[in-house]
Design a protein around this motif. Structure first.
Motif, mmCIF file in Angstrom:
data_model
loop_
_atom_site.group_PDB
_atom_site.id
_atom_site.type_symbol
_atom_site.label_atom_id
_atom_site.label_comp_id
_atom_site.label_asym_id
_atom_site.label_seq_id
_atom_site.Cartn_x
_atom_site.Cartn_y
_atom_site.Cartn_z
ATOM 1 N N LYS A 1 -67.912 -45.414 10.291
ATOM 2 C CA LYS A 1 -67.057 -44.282 10.704
ATOM 3 C C LYS A 1 -65.859 -43.954 10.289
ATOM 4 N N ALA A 2 -65.382 -45.204 10.036
ATOM 5 C CA ALA A 2 -63.728 -45.083 9.540
ATOM 6 C C ALA A 2 -63.768 -44.400 8.329
ATOM 7 N N GLN A 3 -64.819 -44.823 7.335
ATOM 8 C CA GLN A 3 -64.709 -44.171 6.071
ATOM 9 C C GLN A 3 -65.343 -42.813 6.044
ATOM 10 N N LEU A 4 -66.344 -42.692 6.819
ATOM 11 C CA LEU A 4 -66.919 -41.216 6.803
ATOM 12 C C LEU A 4 -65.659 -40.313 7.260
ATOM 13 N N ASP A 5 -64.915 -40.819 8.310
ATOM 14 C CA ASP A 5 -63.795 -39.902 8.716
ATOM 15 C C ASP A 5 -62.738 -39.550 7.571
ATOM 16 N N LEU A 6 -62.523 -40.769 6.790
ATOM 17 C CA LEU A 6 -61.676 -40.609 5.965
ATOM 18 C C LEU A 6 -62.127 -39.542 4.563
ATOM 19 N N ILE A 7 -63.408 -39.517 4.403
ATOM 20 C CA ILE A 7 -63.758 -38.764 3.472
ATOM 21 C C ILE A 7 -63.831 -37.390 4.028
ATOM 22 N N ARG A 8 -64.131 -37.006 5.212
ATOM 23 C CA ARG A 8 -63.904 -35.794 5.876
ATOM 24 C C ARG A 8 -62.653 -35.174 5.773
ATOM 25 N N GLY A 9 -61.520 -36.172 6.072
ATOM 26 C CA GLY A 9 -60.307 -35.752 6.226
ATOM 27 C C GLY A 9 -59.569 -35.372 4.849
ATOM 28 N N ILE A 10 -60.129 -36.062 3.648
ATOM 29 C CA ILE A 10 -59.525 -35.821 2.393
ATOM 30 C C ILE A 10 -60.195 -34.595 2.190
ATOM 31 N N LYS A 11 -61.540 -34.285 2.418
ATOM 32 C CA LYS A 11 -62.243 -32.762 2.204
ATOM 33 C C LYS A 11 -61.478 -31.885 2.922
ATOM 34 N N LYS A 12 -61.053 -31.980 4.073
ATOM 35 C CA LYS A 12 -60.365 -31.056 4.914
ATOM 36 C C LYS A 12 -58.674 -30.565 4.161
ATOM 37 N N ALA A 13 -58.339 -31.727 3.580
ATOM 38 C CA ALA A 13 -56.796 -31.726 3.142
ATOM 39 C C ALA A 13 -56.927 -30.562 2.008
ATOM 40 N N PHE A 14 -57.902 -30.725 1.205
ATOM 41 C CA PHE A 14 -58.187 -30.069 -0.183
ATOM 42 C C PHE A 14 -58.623 -28.850 0.234
ATOM 43 N N ASP A 15 -59.567 -28.573 1.403
ATOM 44 C CA ASP A 15 -60.514 -27.361 1.232
ATOM 45 C C ASP A 15 -60.630 -26.807 2.714
ATOM 46 N N PRO A 16 -59.649 -26.558 3.529
ATOM 47 C CA PRO A 16 -59.561 -26.379 4.861
ATOM 48 C C PRO A 16 -60.785 -25.441 5.079
ATOM 49 N N ASN A 17 -60.993 -24.587 4.470
ATOM 50 C CA ASN A 17 -61.872 -23.481 4.758
ATOM 51 C C ASN A 17 -63.589 -23.893 4.324
ATOM 52 N N TYR A 18 -63.454 -25.107 3.864
ATOM 53 C CA TYR A 18 -64.800 -25.437 3.510
ATOM 54 C C TYR A 18 -65.573 -24.726 2.530
ATOM 55 N N ILE A 19 -65.067 -24.018 1.587
ATOM 56 C CA ILE A 19 -65.816 -23.198 0.515
ATOM 57 C C ILE A 19 -66.092 -23.742 -0.650
ATOM 58 N N LEU A 20 -65.623 -25.095 -1.055
ATOM 59 C CA LEU A 20 -65.772 -25.407 -2.307
ATOM 60 C C LEU A 20 -67.117 -26.356 -2.353
ATOM 61 N N ASN A 21 -68.090 -26.146 -2.838
ATOM 62 C CA ASN A 21 -69.284 -26.928 -2.996
ATOM 63 C C ASN A 21 -69.740 -27.516 -1.488
ATOM 64 N N PRO A 22 -69.761 -26.697 -0.583
ATOM 65 C CA PRO A 22 -70.161 -27.104 0.847
ATOM 66 C C PRO A 22 -71.434 -27.731 0.909
ATOM 67 N N GLY A 23 -71.606 -28.795 1.451
ATOM 68 C CA GLY A 23 -73.005 -29.105 2.057
ATOM 69 C C GLY A 23 -73.327 -30.501 1.151
ATOM 70 N N LYS A 24 -72.241 -30.884 0.460
ATOM 71 C CA LYS A 24 -72.567 -32.341 -0.439
ATOM 72 C C LYS A 24 -71.865 -33.384 0.102
ATOM 73 N N ILE A 25 -72.231 -34.551 -0.042
ATOM 74 C CA ILE A 25 -71.652 -35.791 0.123
ATOM 75 C C ILE A 25 -71.611 -36.125 1.526
ATOM 76 N N VAL A 26 -70.896 -35.459 2.398
ATOM 77 C CA VAL A 26 -70.975 -35.670 3.956
ATOM 78 C C VAL A 26 -70.964 -34.443 4.511
ATOM 79 N N ASP A 27 -71.655 -34.191 5.783
ATOM 80 C CA ASP A 27 -71.484 -33.305 6.474
ATOM 81 C C ASP A 27 -70.248 -33.128 7.458
ATOM 82 N N ILE A 28 -69.574 -32.018 7.406
ATOM 83 C CA ILE A 28 -68.232 -32.010 8.039
ATOM 84 C C ILE A 28 -68.442 -31.818 9.572
#
Ligand SMILES: Cc1cc2nc3c(=O)[nH]c(=O)nc-3n(C[C@H](O)[C@H](O)[C@H](O)COP(=O)(O)OP(=O)(O)OC[C@H]3O[C@@H](n4cnc5c(N)ncnc54)[C@H](O)[C@@H]3O)c2cc1C
Length: 468
Positions: A441-468
């Motif tokens: 979970k710790a790692q999944l949360d980190l991946i999600r956190g990084i995605k959010k920092a880059f792409d808060p509106n979740y518009i770039l290639n959504p649906g990949k790597i992990v679900d938000i």
């Protein structure tokens, strides 16, 4: 996440940002709805666009971010994990028209290119200048450098040169907000701030769009020789991989493995013959060096070690023709397989080298227990094996039920062996649910956190790597 559809008004606004007309005819939409991942369903985008420069990419991202429209970046569409499949429809942004070589800097041994350049072009240009670009995926003649960076593509020379990321020194990136940032440059050393270049490498088009790339080139070795070593069976060939390197005391440039079925498929696809074509498996071992004598010494030691480890003979390919023939066969396996068995599932599990025999043994058991056909080939020297399950004559319903079970088992065994579920093809869409089940979970949360920092509106290639 709720996205807005591209109505007529938005479409007109989008068109004003681009020189090349926005495409939405059925044929184009279908062509850009999938990549080379055989078992994934296509998803039709609303439009496909072809930006010509960084400014256009940036303007489109500002537009998409403010109107909440998903954007899926795409290189050449050769991906094997569904990374370029537009899960939420929206815009497919093909970078294929941004395909210029911007600078060849021989003095610094650096090349700067746009993302749509086909990797093989970079290899050939470097070669003409007595240099080498060390990235060498089997898809080098068809994949783009932007896609290679997004996937941190591996390939045939990882043992000596490392994966794509090892060669990337500078990147220009358009962020999901449309802001443009330049990372690194031509410096060999750079510890100013965080290593964002290597966060972008392998991020599968989810954090930003790469619009300019500076790659390091290396001096081209003067001599190279490939050995082809047939083995009576897969187990002996695979067990030989670590032994032959420690026995010879040499790390080759390439150490590739092909089981008997892969060889047969490649030979019949190319209409060529291989010595010992009935052997259970073959290894291709390549060495490079600056003098004929050192290369000779290395390949003799490797050939002897291979035979000691059970090889039947060591054929030497020391001229361009024979080497190219060998590599053509190796590089055509995926295509050969697709032509005889369009429905298959090619994996790229990766384990510590000494655990490959166990991985292959388990994969064979997984296939056998479920009446699946299986072939295996790949980059044995770096522990990355393309275990491939084939549908063959199985009913669709049985294949659809069996494959996820086989993959679950393969991935959990790979993890037990200290490995990971993808060594080079990426998670994308194809392996998303499996990544979630084997990552803490710790790692999944980190991946999600990084995605959010880059792409808060979740518009770039959504649906990949992990679900938000
Ligand atoms: C026959 C065959 C052999 C192959 N051999 C190998 C191999 O040896 N090693 C290996 O690693 N892979 C291999 N692959 C897989 C594939 O070629 C690689 O993953 C390649 O890097 C994909 O490049 P592409 O240009 O086709 O990217 P695409 O498939 O178009 O896209 C791949 C991912 O990159 C993203 N992307 C593309 N361009 C950009 C950009 N400019 N900025 C940000 N994100 C971007 C996309 O969103 C997507 O997530 C092979 C595939 C085939 C069909």
């Amino acid at each position: 996440m709720k996205y807005n559809p591209l109505n007529m008004e938005l479409l007109e606004e989008l068109q004003l940002l681009l020189e090349i007309p926005v495409k939405y005819d059925q044929e184009t939409l279908e062509r850009y709805s999938k990549d080379e991942t055989a078992e994934l369903q296509a998803v039709i985008p609303e439009v496909v666009i072809f930006p010509l420069d960084t400014k256009e990419v940036s303007e489109v991202m500002k537009f998409a971010n403010s109107h909440l429209i998903p954007v899926t970046p795409r290189g050449a569409g050769t991906g094997l994990s569904g990374g370029a499949v537009p899960v939420f429809h929206g815009i497919v942004m093909s970078l294929e028209k941004m395909n210029r070589i911007l600078e060849f800097d021989a003095g610094n041994m650096m090349i700067t290119v746009e993302p749509g350049v086909i990797t093989g072009e970079i290899q050939k240009l470097a070669d003409r200048h007595g240099l080498v670009y060390g990235g060498d995926p089997c898809s080098s003649e068809s994949s783009s450098i932007g896609g290679n960076i997004a996937e941190n593509a591996g390939g045939n020379k990882v043992m000596k040169y490392g994966p794509t990321g090892y060669h990337v020194y500078g990147l220009e990136v358009v962020l999901p907000s449309g802001e443009v940032t330049s990372l690194g440059g031509k410096m060999i050393k750079d510890v100013s701030g965080l290593d964002l270049i290597h966060l972008m490498v392998g991020s599968e088009g989810t954090l930003g769009i790469v619009t300019k790339i500076t790659l390091r080139l290396l001096p081209k070795p003067k001599y190279s020789v490939a050995l082809l070593v047939p083995f009576p069976d897969i187990d002996t060939a695979i067990a030989a991989v670590p032994k032959l390197m420690t026995g010879a005391g040499v790390v080759p440039t390439s150490l590739e493995f092909m089981d008997g079925s892969s060889i047969k498929a490649a030979c019949s696809f190319l209409n060529i013959e291989f010595p010992y074509s009935d052997a259970g498996a073959h290894l291709i071992i390549e060495v490079e060096g600056s003098s004929k004598d050192s290369v000779f010494e290395d390949y003799v030691k490797l050939g002897e070690s291979a035979i000691e480890a059970g090889g039947l003979e060591a054929f030497v390919a020391d001229n361009r023709n024979t080497r190219e023939k060998l590599w053509k066969a190796r590089k055509s396996i995926a295509e050969a397989l697709a032509s005889v068995s369009p429905v298959h599932c090619m994996e790229d599990v990766s384990v510590p080298m000494a655990n490959i025999p166990e991985l292959i043994k388990t994969s064979e058991e997984i296939a056998l227990n479920r009446n699946l056909e299986m072939i295996a080939f790949g980059h044995a020297g770096d522990g990355n094996v393309h275990v491939t399950f084939i549908k063959g004559d199985l009913d669709d319903s049985i294949w659809n039920e069996t494959l996820p079970q086989a993959l679950n088992e393969l991935y959990s065994k790979t993890t037990e062996l200290g490995g990971c579920i993808s060594g080079e093809h990426g998670i994308g869409l194809k392996r998303k649910k499996y990544l979630a089940s084997i990552t803490d979970k710790a790692q999944l949360d980190l991946i999600r956190g990084i995605k959010k920092a880059f792409d808060p509106n979740y518009i770039l290639n959504p649906g990949k790597i992990v679900d938000i």
